[in-house]
Scaffold this active site. Structure first.
Site, PDB file in Angstrom:
ATOM      1  N   ASP A  32       9.163   9.749  -2.449  1.00 18.36           N
ATOM      2  CA  ASP A  32       8.127   8.197  -2.647  1.00 18.36           C
ATOM      3  C   ASP A  32       9.251   6.930  -3.030  1.00 18.36           C
ATOM      4  OD1 ASP A  32       4.536   7.491  -2.396  1.00 18.36           O
ATOM      5  OD2 ASP A  32       6.352   6.587  -2.037  1.00 18.36           O
ATOM      6  N   TRP A  33       8.600   6.036  -3.471  1.00 17.30           N
ATOM      7  CA  TRP A  33       9.315   5.270  -4.458  1.00 17.30           C
ATOM      8  C   TRP A  33       8.707   5.666  -5.277  1.00 17.30           C
ATOM      9  CZ3 TRP A  33      11.129   5.506   0.139  1.00 17.30           C
ATOM     10  CH2 TRP A  33      10.998   4.300   1.032  1.00 17.30           C
TER      11      TRP A  33
END
Ligand code: GLC
Length: 736
Positions: A264-265
């Protein structure tokens, strides 16, 4: 002139020479995939391999330019293709060709209980991603609905692992049929937004394997997902984007996942773990070491120069690197390097129609006392529409799933469109919720600024209600912080903005009141006895108003059913009553496997509206359920059949649900668990036999001591229900 001829000739012969060469294996799509992967791998330099496994911009990775392997472009989100942002910013790039189709939120898709709608959804959104040249779609999300306060439930597919698993598979296949990878998220145990980047989830193995993993397992083993996104939170103290237990032991070990694990970012926090714990592609890392990314600091990513230095210094080998590169190469060969994949299409009337069909099949008629609905336009002269959500754009906002839609029909406009001159439609705001309709630089929808005080708005609405034949209140939640919005959980189960007061006053003003709940979550409804008709409207995307209006006036017979429980109050929600929500640095899922209706059954709690509930404008009767064998061997399939009849005056669709009850088991089990469903379309008066077949997996529980699924011999019961609380009948059978 002569020189030109010689030059042209030289180029011609050079080209001929190149063609005469054997086409490199990795570019020869007649060769098996794994040979092409190995050929490409051994052609890559160490530096190219390192560059290949982490971002070069906000949403892209570089591919291998020298070998003609294109860049990898990811895009949000599960409900539509995110508008372009700047190379290294979240800010809008301001393109004019990226206004997309906004499809309904995934809670609505789950509420259709119709796998064909899921296929249609995946194919359509995949066509839009393909057309925009994205080869990883950052969706769908299948995190389990543990609490109605989780801000991101609207992006997911409800409280039941079987329903979520069955409904996510066709979506994945539809997306990937376009040569675009689905990236199923957020793996795993991301069931709240509070402290989402650090919270360590403590959950027992039975709940992990029986509740929180099955939808991801179905995505991998039945859906063939080409990528999975690690989640922000921790499990067993490790960040899930580099988690040995979830990524190596379970996903890649037990399930045999051959695809790519995408972070995920900002989900990567460690120098060594990402190398060894199963991460393959790093995005969005906070290179300031705290919680944001320094500008264009992609060389600082954990899998960038720091990793290269560790290899060059001999601190780590290249075995793990080659495995990561192989996985990303395989995804490239399945997407950008597949010359036969379709070209996609974008923001087309066909996609808008697809979205409307999904919306119409997902809308749930929760209550319809005195058959107030559908509205009879031959008798109705004046319709009062009240509420901010009748005019508020909902395709924008809510976090990373926010969109720049090419259009969005509001509920008010949809009602006006369909009523035409058959009746007068009047509107009043009723209350002010969130007048903003912008996210991340996208400003969309009507200007909702409102100066009048609440009392005046309420008085205006009540006056209008008194003058109308029927009142449609369109309220619920929205995509603002602390509502249905990524990064925030709701602070309360009650409706915000004093809506309860408005609804109660409207109910006094006019008994013909319809409440349309625009939300991705359950809400409290203290006025439920004063409001004859209640519709769960979801976030319906581009065609919101048209879908809603067609149901309200009866052009469409509603057939959706709830993918999660509506408890009367939060005290009836197991995450609150037994477990912790949202916890602190740690959150304990003490309720274990008793999530949703499993808890209601165990505690004999009557929900406001139960899992699987949804009414129709017609009625259905069920015959007795039969089983094809009363003694079942372990490897048998067993089929249950039941006649269903449309006993009303209009065509409709009914969702027949099959629950399995293990009457005696060594370990505690829920009273019953959903293990099959079938949506059957019946003309008025028509009767059909619905058959649902299951195998021993449907009878099994996860034995955490043996670390294995066990189908324990003994007596079982198959329960046929129109919802988890509306049991039509049962049949016993024995597993030998
Ligand atoms: C966000 C979300 C994830 C999204 C990603 C890129 O924080 O958690 O779902 O795909 O970052 O926007």
């Amino acid at each position: 002139m002569l020189k030109k001829c010689i030059a042209v000739a030289a180029i011609f012969f050079a080209a001929a020479a190149v063609n005469a060469q054997e086409k490199p294996v990795y570019l020869d799509d007649s060769k098996p995939l794994n040979l092409r992967v190995e050929d490409a791998l051994q052609r890559m330099t160490l530096e190219e391999k390192i560059a290949f496994i982490h971002a070069q911009s906000k949403f892209s990775a570089p591919g291998v330019p020298r070998l003609g392997i294109p860049e990898v472009w990811t895009t949000d989100g599960p409900h539509g293709i995110r508008p372009e942002v700047k190379w290294d910013e979240w800010d809008q790039a301001g393109w004019t060709n990226d206004r997309c189709t906004a499809f309904p939120a995934l809670t609505c898709l789950a509420a259709t209980w119709n796998k064909d709608m899921s296929s249609l959804y995946g194919k359509s959104i995949g066509e839009e991603a393909r057309f925009r040249n994205k080869n990883i779609l950052l969706g769908p999300g299948v995190n389990i609905y543990r609490s109605p306060l989780n801000g991101r439930n609207f992006e997911y597919m409800g409280e039941d692992p079987f329903l979520a698993g069955q409904m996510v598979v066709p979506y994945i296949k539809g997306v990937q049929s376009n040569g675009v990878a689905a990236c199923v998220k957020h793996f795993a145990l991301n069931n709240q937004e509070t402290n989402r980047n650090t919270v360590n989830v403590v959950v027992d193995d039975r709940a992990l394997y029986e509740i929180y993993l099955p939808a991801f397992k179905a995505a991998v083993q039945q859906g063939g997902a080409w990528s999975i996104m690690g989640s922000y939170n921790k499990y067993k103290g490790q960040q899930n984007c580099h988690n040995q237990y979830l990524l190596n032991d379970i996903l890649k070990g037990e399930w045999g996942f051959e695809g790519v694990v995408v972070s995920d970012w900002g989900g990567v926090h460690d120098g060594m773990q990402p190398i060894f714990n199963g991460l393959d592609l790093e995005f969005g890392t906070w290179t300031d070491g705290l919680n944001t990314g320094n500008t264009n600091a992609y060389d600082n990513y954990y899998l960038a120069k720091p990793y290269l230095d560790k290899i060059k210094s001999g601190k780590v080998g290249t075995k793990e690197l080659d495995d990561k590169v192989r996985r990303v190469l395989r995804l490239c060969f399945l997407t950008t390097l597949d010359r036969n994949r379709p070209y996609g299409s974008f923001a087309t009337p066909e996609h808008a129609l697809a979205g409307r069909k999904i919306a119409e099949e997902g809308i749930v008629l929760l209550q319809n006392n005195n058959n107030l609905l559908p509205i009879d336009l031959n008798k109705t002269k004046r319709i009062a529409v009240i509420g901010e959500n009748a005019i508020k754009a909902m395709t924008v906002g809510g976090g990373s799933s926010s969109l720049k839609a090419n259009y969005e029909v509001s509920p008010l406009d949809g009602i006006k469109n369909i009523v035409g001159n058959k009746a007068e439609v009047v509107y009043a705001r009723g209350y002010v919720g969130d007048p903003n309709s912008n996210y991340n630089g996208v400003v969309f929808g009507a200007d909702l600024t409102e100066k009048r005080p609440a009392e005046e708005l309420l008085a205006e609405a009540v006056k209008l209600a008194k003058s109308a034949d029927i009142v449609i209140f369109v309220g619920g939640l929205n995509k603002s912080p602390y509502q249905d919005d990524e990064g925030y959980d709701r602070k309360e189960y009650a409706l915000p903005y004093n809506q309860d007061k408005v609804v109660s006053e409207l109910a006094k003003a006019n008994k013909n009141l319809v409440f349309v709940n625009i939300s991705g979550n359950a809400v409290a409804m203290p006025w439920v006895k004063q409001v004859p008709a209640i519709v769960q409207g979801w976030y319906l995307g581009t065609e919101t108003g048209n879908a809603l209006a067609r149901v309200l006036v009866g052009d469409v017979n509603p057939s959706g059913k709830l993918p999660f429980t509506f408890p009367v109050s939060l005290a009836d929600n197991p995450a609150k009553a037994v477990g912790e929500f949202p916890g602190g640095d740690e959150v304990h899922y003490t309720e274990g496997i008793f999530v949703g209706y499993r808890y209601a059954d165990k505690q004999n709690i009557k929900p406001l509206f139960p899992f699987g509930h949804g009414l129709s404008y017609t009625s259905f009767s069920y015959g007795k359920v039969s089983v094809d064998k009363s003694k079942v061997n372990a490897d048998d399939k067993v089929t249950f059949s039941v006649k269903v009849k449309n006993t009303g005056k209009r065509d409709g669709a009914e969702i027949v649900q099959l629950y399995i009850s293990d009457l005696k088991s060594s370990l505690t089990r829920p009273v019953k668990e959903l293990k099959g469903f079938e949506k059957v379309y019946l003309k008025a008066g028509e009767e059909k036999t619905v058959s649902i077949t299951v195998d021993k997996e449907a009878l099994s529980y996860f034995d955490d001591k043996k670390h294995a699924w066990v189908a324990e011999p003994g007596d079982f019961e198959a329960i046929i229900g129109a919802s988890s609380a509306d049991v039509k009948n049962k049949v016993k059978f024995t597993l030998k």
